[in-house]
Design a protein around this motif. Structure first.
Motif, mmCIF file in Angstrom:
data_model
loop_
_atom_site.group_PDB
_atom_site.id
_atom_site.type_symbol
_atom_site.label_atom_id
_atom_site.label_comp_id
_atom_site.label_asym_id
_atom_site.label_seq_id
_atom_site.Cartn_x
_atom_site.Cartn_y
_atom_site.Cartn_z
ATOM 1 N N GLN A 203 -5.292 3.936 4.945
ATOM 2 C CA GLN A 203 -6.447 3.078 5.202
ATOM 3 C C GLN A 203 -7.698 3.631 4.525
ATOM 4 N N GLU A 204 -7.857 4.954 4.521
ATOM 5 C CA GLU A 204 -9.012 5.552 3.861
ATOM 6 C C GLU A 204 -8.935 5.346 2.349
ATOM 7 N N LEU A 205 -7.735 5.461 1.777
ATOM 8 C CA LEU A 205 -7.576 5.189 0.352
ATOM 9 C C LEU A 205 -7.991 3.755 0.008
ATOM 10 N N LEU A 206 -7.550 2.820 0.818
ATOM 11 C CA LEU A 206 -7.884 1.423 0.559
ATOM 12 C C LEU A 206 -9.375 1.161 0.740
ATOM 13 N N ARG A 207 -9.983 1.869 1.687
ATOM 14 C CA ARG A 207 -11.435 1.702 1.890
ATOM 15 C C ARG A 207 -12.216 2.172 0.674
ATOM 16 N N CYS A 208 -11.857 3.369 0.161
ATOM 17 C CA CYS A 208 -12.626 3.886 -0.964
ATOM 18 C C CYS A 208 -12.338 3.111 -2.252
ATOM 19 N N VAL A 209 -11.120 2.589 -2.404
ATOM 20 C CA VAL A 209 -10.811 1.776 -3.585
ATOM 21 C C VAL A 209 -11.732 0.558 -3.647
ATOM 22 N N VAL B 269 2.458 -5.668 -0.728
ATOM 23 C CA VAL B 269 1.822 -6.962 -0.497
ATOM 24 C C VAL B 269 0.317 -6.831 -0.700
ATOM 25 N N LEU B 270 -0.230 -7.675 -1.563
ATOM 26 C CA LEU B 270 -1.676 -7.814 -1.712
ATOM 27 C C LEU B 270 -2.111 -8.967 -0.820
ATOM 28 N N LYS B 271 -2.972 -8.676 0.158
ATOM 29 C CA LYS B 271 -3.304 -9.655 1.195
ATOM 30 C C LYS B 271 -4.618 -10.387 0.946
ATOM 31 N N LYS C 215 -7.751 -9.201 7.396
ATOM 32 C CA LYS C 215 -7.460 -10.031 8.567
ATOM 33 C C LYS C 215 -6.155 -10.810 8.418
ATOM 34 N N VAL C 216 -5.606 -10.851 7.225
ATOM 35 C CA VAL C 216 -4.330 -11.538 6.993
ATOM 36 C C VAL C 216 -3.203 -10.722 7.621
ATOM 37 N N ARG C 217 -2.293 -11.410 8.302
ATOM 38 C CA ARG C 217 -1.163 -10.750 8.945
ATOM 39 C C ARG C 217 0.130 -11.096 8.202
ATOM 40 N N VAL C 218 1.006 -10.082 8.089
ATOM 41 C CA VAL C 218 2.215 -10.203 7.283
ATOM 42 C C VAL C 218 3.438 -9.980 8.158
ATOM 43 N N ASN D 200 -4.507 -3.078 8.855
ATOM 44 C CA ASN D 200 -5.946 -3.328 8.776
ATOM 45 C C ASN D 200 -6.500 -2.947 7.409
ATOM 46 N N ALA D 201 -5.957 -3.569 6.370
ATOM 47 C CA ALA D 201 -6.385 -3.284 5.011
ATOM 48 C C ALA D 201 -6.065 -4.489 4.139
ATOM 49 N N THR D 202 -6.564 -4.479 2.918
ATOM 50 C CA THR D 202 -6.352 -5.605 2.011
ATOM 51 C C THR D 202 -5.012 -5.545 1.297
#
Length: 502
Positions: free
Chosen positions: A75-81, A257-259, A263-266, A294-296
């Protein structure tokens, strides 16, 4: 799967459009969750230029080297990206590849306790421009770029010497020669013998294809396969379903998966249409572990997956902005092969049959489409026998007993000069498969074999606790009594099997 250490270099220069950078950001997000080894590490660096203004930096190490094993880390990786952006002139928006590559090499040189393979993914158009950077000398723009190119060559050589692969992902108006120079100048060692695993330039003129390009390069670098790439548009209050294929030779894989929105649920459905849990130590014989919701972007890692067409359902709540969603499967096969030689103790001058059979953990590989993706080789050598290649095929001709049954057969004649030890070796290589090698050691016989045997086992599937009847026939040429023994070898850990009587 072997763990890797990855640095993703993302071009943030002004020559790119805002949408280009969004696509780069999405691609980098998928790398953060896609790896098939929990021990891998990822870092992300944005870059532009430093043009002599206070506060500017050519590189922005936005995501430090991070282990991908924990959901919190992912989640931290996705936040900083998501902080990647198109630079303004005030921030330094030219393109300094020297500083970018130097930063990546410094990150990859950090102490490593797992001997991870090292690789750089470079997202750029390849057009170096340091015309505004005084650190490269003369105010003349051409002279500065010439000096930067000289330093860049040094950095590429440093990558080669440090066993760092460089995978360029080019898009837009690319400098192909420059990008090829990165791919061929860096480390050329691969994780198997497949040419697909050797660094190469991936070019996509449509910026929306950058995501697919990076996933393909990532899969190749990992000696993994990429099964399909499905993309759609998802609006708030709607849902879409994407499909990806996992082949029978897969033993480890990630559905990435790229969401578009956190907020998108898979939900994931296996080839039977059954919704699988996001985490399970044993579901239909598979081990499942999903990354953070909880990430994109997210992924479902599946060990020993059921082969076939998987479906990915994405649902967006009302109010979520319309965005592009995508899914793909990155997989790796761990094939085992067995090798048999008939007769097992040949005489000098005798022609022998060599059979190499391929297997996954669950079944033999018999699908012709799957078999065509594999390269099967065999060779023989020994005392008085120089190394010889044995041509094997699964075409039902010659020594091959049946076409497309997963058994590859060929023949070789033992030379009259052979005097003792013989070694036969079977090898398999393929895209998505880490190469397997199996030896068969024996000795030349000085006369007809005193004891010969043949084992036959019936076909079909056997459930745990079930039985499969077979037959062992032993012949003695001289009629003398012999003491014989049977052994079970090469069993998977935890296998419950025994011989009775022993």
């Amino acid at each position: 799967a072997q763990p890797v250490r990855i640095v993703v270099l993302v071009d943030e220069s002004g020559s790119l459009s805002d949408q280009d950078v969004v696509n780069e950001r999405n691609a980098a997000s998928l790398i953060a969750v896609a790896d098939i080894s929990a021990r891998s590490q990822v870092a992300v660096v944005g870059f532009g230029s430093s043009d002599g203004r206070i506060g500017q930096s050519a590189v922005s190490p936005i995501c430090p080297l991070t282990a991908v094993s924990e959901p919190g880390n992912q989640q931290e990786l996705l936040r900083c990206v998501n902080t990647l952006h198109r630079r303004t002139a005030e921030e330094g928006n030219n393109t300094d590849h020297v500083a970018a590559l130097d930063q990546a090499l410094q990150i990859l040189a950090a102490p490593d306790d797992a001997d991870r393979a090292k690789m750089i993914f470079l997202l750029t158009d390849g057009r170096l421009d340091v015309s505004g950077s005084p650190q490269y000398g003369s105010p003349d723009a051409a002279t500065r770029n010439t000096e930067a190119q000289r330093q860049l060559t040094e950095k590429i050589n440093e990558a080669r010497d440090g066993k760092v692969q460089i995978w360029p992902i080019g898009f837009g108006n690319v400098d192909m020669a420059s990008l090829d120079g990165y791919a061929t100048g860096g480390f050329q060692g691969t994780c198997n013998r497949s040419s697909d695993a050797k660094p190469r330039t991936n070019i996509y003129t449509a910026s929306s294809d950058v995501i697919k390009a990076l996933l393909q390069a990532f899969a190749s670098a990992r000696c993994a396969g990429l099964s399909g790439y499905a993309q759609d548009t998802l609006a708030g209050g709607d849902s879409v379903e994407l499909s990806v294929d996992i082949p029978v030779i897969s033993t480890d894989g990630s559905i990435v998966v790229l969401k578009g929105s956190d907020k998108v649920r898979v939900t994931y459905l296996d080839p039977r249409g059954v919704q699988v849990p996001r985490e399970s130590p044993d579901f239909d014989g598979s081990v499942l572990q999903a990354t953070t919701e909880n990430a994109t972007a997210e992924s479902l890692h599946v060990r020993n997956p059921r082969p076939g067409r998987w479906k990915v359902r994405l649902a967006a709540p009302a109010g979520v902005a319309t965005s592009t969603v995508a899914a793909s499967a990155i997989w790796q096969g761990r094939l085992r092969s067995s090798i048999a030689v008939t007769p097992p103790a040949p005489q000098a001058g005798q022609t022998v049959d060599v059979r190499v059979r391929l297997q996954t953990r669950a079944d033999a590989v018999t699908d012709p489409a799957e078999l065509r993706t594999l390269t099967v080789r065999a060779e023989a050598s020994g005392d008085g026998m120089p190394l010889r290649s044995v041509q094997v095929a699964d075409d039902g001709k010659g020594p091959d007993r049946q076409a497309n049954d997963g058994e590859f057969a060929g023949q070789v004649t033992i030379p009259s000069t052979a005097t003792g030890n013989l070694v036969f070796v079977g090898r398999i290589d393929a895209t998505g498969v880490v190469g397997d090698e199996r030896p068969f050691t024996t000795r030349t016989a000085k006369g007809p074999a005193a004891v010969t045997g043949d084992i036959s086992v019936g076909g079909g599937r056997v459930a745990p606790g079930g039985n499969l009847r077979g037959k062992l026939v032993i012949n003695t040429a001289d009629g003398q009594p012999r003491t014989l023994g049977l052994r079970l070898v090469d069993l998977d850990p935890g296998t419950l099997a025994e011989l009775s009587p022993a």
